[in-house]
Motif scaffolding. Structure first.
Motif, PDB file in Angstrom:
ATOM      1  N   SER A  22      45.935  47.421  40.391  1.00  0.00           N
ATOM      2  CA  SER A  22      45.909  46.265  39.503  1.00  0.00           C
ATOM      3  C   SER A  22      45.360  45.036  40.203  1.00  0.00           C
ATOM      4  O   SER A  22      45.797  44.675  41.302  1.00  0.00           O
ATOM      5  CB  SER A  22      47.322  45.969  38.984  1.00  0.00           C
ATOM      6  OG  SER A  22      47.309  44.904  38.072  1.00  0.00           O
ATOM      7  N   SER A  23      44.382  44.387  39.565  1.00  0.00           N
ATOM      8  CA  SER A  23      43.884  43.067  39.978  1.00  0.00           C
ATOM      9  C   SER A  23      43.303  43.065  41.379  1.00  0.00           C
ATOM     10  O   SER A  23      43.630  42.210  42.201  1.00  0.00           O
ATOM     11  CB  SER A  23      45.012  42.027  39.881  1.00  0.00           C
ATOM     12  OG  SER A  23      45.620  42.067  38.618  1.00  0.00           O
ATOM     13  N   MET A  24      42.425  44.011  41.656  1.00  0.00           N
ATOM     14  CA  MET A  24      41.763  44.038  42.955  1.00  0.00           C
ATOM     15  C   MET A  24      40.441  44.782  42.839  1.00  0.00           C
ATOM     16  O   MET A  24      40.162  45.437  41.836  1.00  0.00           O
ATOM     17  CB  MET A  24      42.649  44.696  44.010  1.00  0.00           C
ATOM     18  CG  MET A  24      43.028  46.125  43.728  1.00  0.00           C
ATOM     19  SD  MET A  24      44.188  46.738  44.957  1.00  0.00           S
ATOM     20  CE  MET A  24      45.535  45.577  44.745  1.00  0.00           C
ATOM     21  N   ARG A  62      38.851  34.945  45.020  1.00  0.00           N
ATOM     22  CA  ARG A  62      37.646  35.289  44.265  1.00  0.00           C
ATOM     23  C   ARG A  62      37.783  36.717  43.760  1.00  0.00           C
ATOM     24  O   ARG A  62      37.702  37.667  44.542  1.00  0.00           O
ATOM     25  CB  ARG A  62      36.405  35.157  45.148  1.00  0.00           C
ATOM     26  CG  ARG A  62      36.185  33.768  45.694  1.00  0.00           C
ATOM     27  CD  ARG A  62      35.665  32.836  44.613  1.00  0.00           C
ATOM     28  NE  ARG A  62      35.308  31.532  45.152  1.00  0.00           N
ATOM     29  CZ  ARG A  62      34.433  30.708  44.596  1.00  0.00           C
ATOM     30  NH1 ARG A  62      33.827  31.056  43.485  1.00  0.00           N
ATOM     31  NH2 ARG A  62      34.180  29.527  45.131  1.00  0.00           N
ATOM     32  N   SER A  63      37.983  36.875  42.473  1.00  0.00           N
ATOM     33  CA  SER A  63      38.112  38.214  41.903  1.00  0.00           C
ATOM     34  C   SER A  63      37.653  38.179  40.451  1.00  0.00           C
ATOM     35  O   SER A  63      37.554  37.117  39.830  1.00  0.00           O
ATOM     36  CB  SER A  63      39.563  38.710  41.993  1.00  0.00           C
ATOM     37  OG  SER A  63      40.400  37.959  41.141  1.00  0.00           O
ATOM     38  N   TRP A  64      37.399  39.368  39.924  1.00  0.00           N
ATOM     39  CA  TRP A  64      36.905  39.478  38.547  1.00  0.00           C
ATOM     40  C   TRP A  64      37.848  38.816  37.566  1.00  0.00           C
ATOM     41  O   TRP A  64      37.407  38.117  36.655  1.00  0.00           O
ATOM     42  CB  TRP A  64      36.745  40.963  38.208  1.00  0.00           C
ATOM     43  CG  TRP A  64      36.331  41.210  36.790  1.00  0.00           C
ATOM     44  CD1 TRP A  64      35.063  41.232  36.290  1.00  0.00           C
ATOM     45  CD2 TRP A  64      37.207  41.471  35.679  1.00  0.00           C
ATOM     46  NE1 TRP A  64      35.093  41.475  34.943  1.00  0.00           N
ATOM     47  CE2 TRP A  64      36.391  41.635  34.538  1.00  0.00           C
ATOM     48  CE3 TRP A  64      38.591  41.579  35.540  1.00  0.00           C
ATOM     49  CZ2 TRP A  64      36.917  41.906  33.276  1.00  0.00           C
ATOM     50  CZ3 TRP A  64      39.116  41.840  34.282  1.00  0.00           C
ATOM     51  CH2 TRP A  64      38.284  42.002  33.174  1.00  0.00           C
ATOM     52  N   THR A  65      39.147  39.015  37.727  1.00  0.00           N
ATOM     53  CA  THR A  65      40.111  38.515  36.746  1.00  0.00           C
ATOM     54  C   THR A  65      40.058  36.991  36.625  1.00  0.00           C
ATOM     55  O   THR A  65      40.174  36.438  35.535  1.00  0.00           O
ATOM     56  CB  THR A  65      41.533  38.997  37.087  1.00  0.00           C
ATOM     57  OG1 THR A  65      42.417  38.620  36.035  1.00  0.00           O
ATOM     58  CG2 THR A  65      42.046  38.413  38.396  1.00  0.00           C
ATOM     59  N   PHE A  66      39.843  36.287  37.742  1.00  0.00           N
ATOM     60  CA  PHE A  66      39.749  34.833  37.683  1.00  0.00           C
ATOM     61  C   PHE A  66      38.338  34.370  37.318  1.00  0.00           C
ATOM     62  O   PHE A  66      38.174  33.321  36.690  1.00  0.00           O
ATOM     63  CB  PHE A  66      40.201  34.224  39.008  1.00  0.00           C
ATOM     64  CG  PHE A  66      41.657  34.455  39.297  1.00  0.00           C
ATOM     65  CD1 PHE A  66      42.635  34.011  38.419  1.00  0.00           C
ATOM     66  CD2 PHE A  66      42.062  35.145  40.438  1.00  0.00           C
ATOM     67  CE1 PHE A  66      43.984  34.243  38.657  1.00  0.00           C
ATOM     68  CE2 PHE A  66      43.401  35.372  40.693  1.00  0.00           C
ATOM     69  CZ  PHE A  66      44.365  34.926  39.797  1.00  0.00           C
TER      70      PHE A  66
END
Length: 346
Positions: free
Chosen positions: A134-136, A198-202
């Motif tokens: 999740s979230s990575m 810095r990640s896709w979700t943000f």
């Protein structure tokens, strides 16, 4: 062998005992107890087998069955943090679906979703049937999964995923709901208190905020970044509000509820009131959202349902079925932290 209350040895019930009690074959018992009966055993017969198993106290020998299948019936859920309330909900939902299919879920943190994630086992590929992450980023999991361990990504970029499938929340719609709400109230100048991770979700949240704001001429968005801690969010908010020569925001849009709590503390230190001086929004709807005063306007993410959907997707991949991949809807919850912007001029 087990021992009865009177000290006499009793024999553990077997699938043969269940078959005899239900009036079916052992093969039918195996199909029903392994949840593979649909289309092969009549529903009424399946219920008769389950009733006989309950009455006899029968439990399948999972260790023997797993040895025959070459599977461990264990999934690994990798999350950025164990202390985050959202990921606790994801685990609860995933474990609920897993238990219904005789699977176990091991929870493992990989801080901030950056890697590579270390292998928590002598060999993950020998100890696991699959991974939920999740979230990575998917490439942080290379050491865990190798080239063949099934991987389902949650809250991650579907375009760049190395996993078998991706399950997401409708984050873009969540940010659209926030922006539409603030624009309708009359806000035109936003401060985006963004995650420094810095990640896709943000990235999705930032991109949708910019897109939604650009639809209305004269709307501005200024971005400041903060680590996902209250203390850093306080400092980032104070710096942004103390900066001279720039248009002052009337609304602070935060990437999550923890950052929003930092914005609250910064406002109090500066002698400002929410929402009289500026509105604040969050994202997640954690327990923090109703612990602050005024209560926080935020986007509610269905964490447990998200975990359920993710585990169901992994089970589908393991069984060769097509998983459900439509984004889960999210909901704006309007509370006291948002109001029309303060009036300026006479």
């Amino acid at each position: 062998m087990t021992s009865g209350t009177d000290g006499a040895a009793t024999t553990r019930p077997t699938s043969r005992d269940v078959a005899r009690a239900a009036g079916v074959s052992q093969a039918a018992v195996s199909l029903v107890m392994g949840e593979k009966w649909r289309g092969r055993v009549a529903p009424a017969t399946a219920e008769r087998v389950r009733a006989a198993a309950r009455d006899l106290g029968y439990r399948p020998n999972l260790a023997a069955r797993n040895l025959r299948l070459g599977r461990t019936r264990t999934a690994l859920l990798v999350v950025p943090a164990l202390t985050n309330e959202f990921f606790a909900g994801v685990y609860t939902g995933a474990a609920r679906i897993a238990a219904q299919h005789d699977f176990g879920v091991v929870l493992y943190p990989s801080p901030d979703g950056i890697g590579p994630a270390r292998d928590p086992f002598p060999s993950a590929r020998a100890a696991l049937d699959g991974i939920l992450a999740s979230s990575m980023a998917a490439d942080t999991l290379t050491a865990l999964r190798g080239d063949d361990l099934p991987l389902v990504m949650l809250d991650s970029d579907p375009g760049g995923s190395l996993g078998a499938t991706t399950v997401n929340l409708d984050l873009a719609d969540g940010m659209r709901q926030i922006t539409d709400h603030l624009l309708t109230l009359g806000h035109r100048h936003f401060l985006h208190l963004a995650s420094a991770v810095r990640s896709w979700t943000f990235d999705v949240r930032a991109r949708e905020l910019a897109t939604a704001a650009a639809r209305l001429p004269g709307t501005t968005v200024r971005t400041v970044r903060s680590a996902l801690t209250v203390e850093d969010a306080v400092a980032a908010t104070e710096r942004a509000l103390h900066t001279s020569g720039l248009i002052q925001p009337t609304a602070i849009v935060c990437d999550d509820d923890k950052l929003a709590t930092g914005a609250y503390k910064a406002a109090r230190r500066m002698g400002l009131r929410i929402p009289e001086h500026f509105s604040v929004t969050g994202f997640d709807d954690l327990s923090l959202a109703t612990a602050v005063e005024p209560e926080l306007t935020t986007v509610r993410l269905p964490a447990e349902e998200f975990g359920e959907r993710g585990m169901a997707a992994l089970l589908a991949v393991l069984e060769g079925r097509a998983p459900e991949t439509a984004p889960l809807p999210v909901q704006l919850v309007v509370r006291g932290s948002t109001a029309p912007p303060p009036r300026t001029g006479p």
